[in-house]
Design a protein around this motif. Structure first.
Motif, mmCIF file in Angstrom:
data_model
loop_
_atom_site.group_PDB
_atom_site.id
_atom_site.type_symbol
_atom_site.label_atom_id
_atom_site.label_comp_id
_atom_site.label_asym_id
_atom_site.label_seq_id
_atom_site.Cartn_x
_atom_site.Cartn_y
_atom_site.Cartn_z
ATOM 1 N N GLU A 1 2.349 76.339 -21.502
ATOM 2 C CA GLU A 1 3.225 75.353 -22.109
ATOM 3 C C GLU A 1 3.808 75.954 -23.373
ATOM 4 N N SER A 2 5.009 75.550 -23.722
ATOM 5 C CA SER A 2 5.633 76.063 -24.935
ATOM 6 C C SER A 2 6.249 74.919 -25.719
ATOM 7 N N LYS A 3 6.359 75.133 -27.033
ATOM 8 C CA LYS A 3 7.038 74.173 -27.894
ATOM 9 C C LYS A 3 7.527 74.911 -29.131
ATOM 10 N N ILE A 4 8.452 74.294 -29.836
ATOM 11 C CA ILE A 4 8.956 74.826 -31.102
ATOM 12 C C ILE A 4 8.287 74.025 -32.217
ATOM 13 N N SER A 5 7.662 74.710 -33.153
ATOM 14 C CA SER A 5 7.012 74.066 -34.286
ATOM 15 C C SER A 5 7.350 74.841 -35.550
ATOM 16 N N GLY A 6 7.965 74.161 -36.513
ATOM 17 C CA GLY A 6 8.334 74.829 -37.749
ATOM 18 C C GLY A 6 9.291 75.988 -37.522
ATOM 19 N N GLY A 7 10.146 75.869 -36.512
ATOM 20 C CA GLY A 7 11.095 76.929 -36.208
ATOM 21 C C GLY A 7 10.497 78.108 -35.466
ATOM 22 N N ARG A 8 9.216 78.005 -35.080
ATOM 23 C CA ARG A 8 8.553 79.090 -34.348
ATOM 24 C C ARG A 8 8.186 78.619 -32.951
ATOM 25 N N LEU A 9 8.232 79.541 -32.032
ATOM 26 C CA LEU A 9 7.841 79.261 -30.658
ATOM 27 C C LEU A 9 6.329 79.361 -30.542
ATOM 28 N N ILE A 10 5.699 78.338 -29.979
ATOM 29 C CA ILE A 10 4.261 78.308 -29.767
ATOM 30 C C ILE A 10 4.009 78.242 -28.257
ATOM 31 N N LEU A 11 3.207 79.156 -27.741
ATOM 32 C CA LEU A 11 2.808 79.123 -26.330
ATOM 33 C C LEU A 11 1.342 78.807 -26.259
#
Length: 74
Positions: free
Chosen positions: A58-68
């Motif tokens: 799963e991926s998401k954008i948090s604080g302008g960073r990509l998190i996997l």
């Protein structure tokens, strides 16, 4: 098991990560246990006709960073 990654790769290449993880898991099982592992794309590991594990990314954008976030089941 869960793994949190922040890879420095272009977002266009992200769809390849679950496939690469499945291949790596199958290769590791073959190398360590000597078992024949098949892949049912995109994310299932099979020993014979039985599902042995799987990969979920799963991926998401948090604080302008990509998190996997990866889950591997066995």
């Amino acid at each position: 098991m869960s793994v949190l990654l922040r890879p420095p790769i272009p977002t266009a290449r992200l769809p390849m990560l679950p496939l690469a993880a499945g291949l790596a898991a199958a290769d590791a099982i073959r190398a360590v246990a000597g078992l024949t592992v098949d892949l049912r794309w995109p994310n299932d590991l099979l020993l014979g006709s039985r599902k042995t594990g799987g990969i979920l990314v799963e991926s998401k954008i948090s604080g302008g960073r990509l998190i996997l976030q990866w889950w591997a089941s066995a």
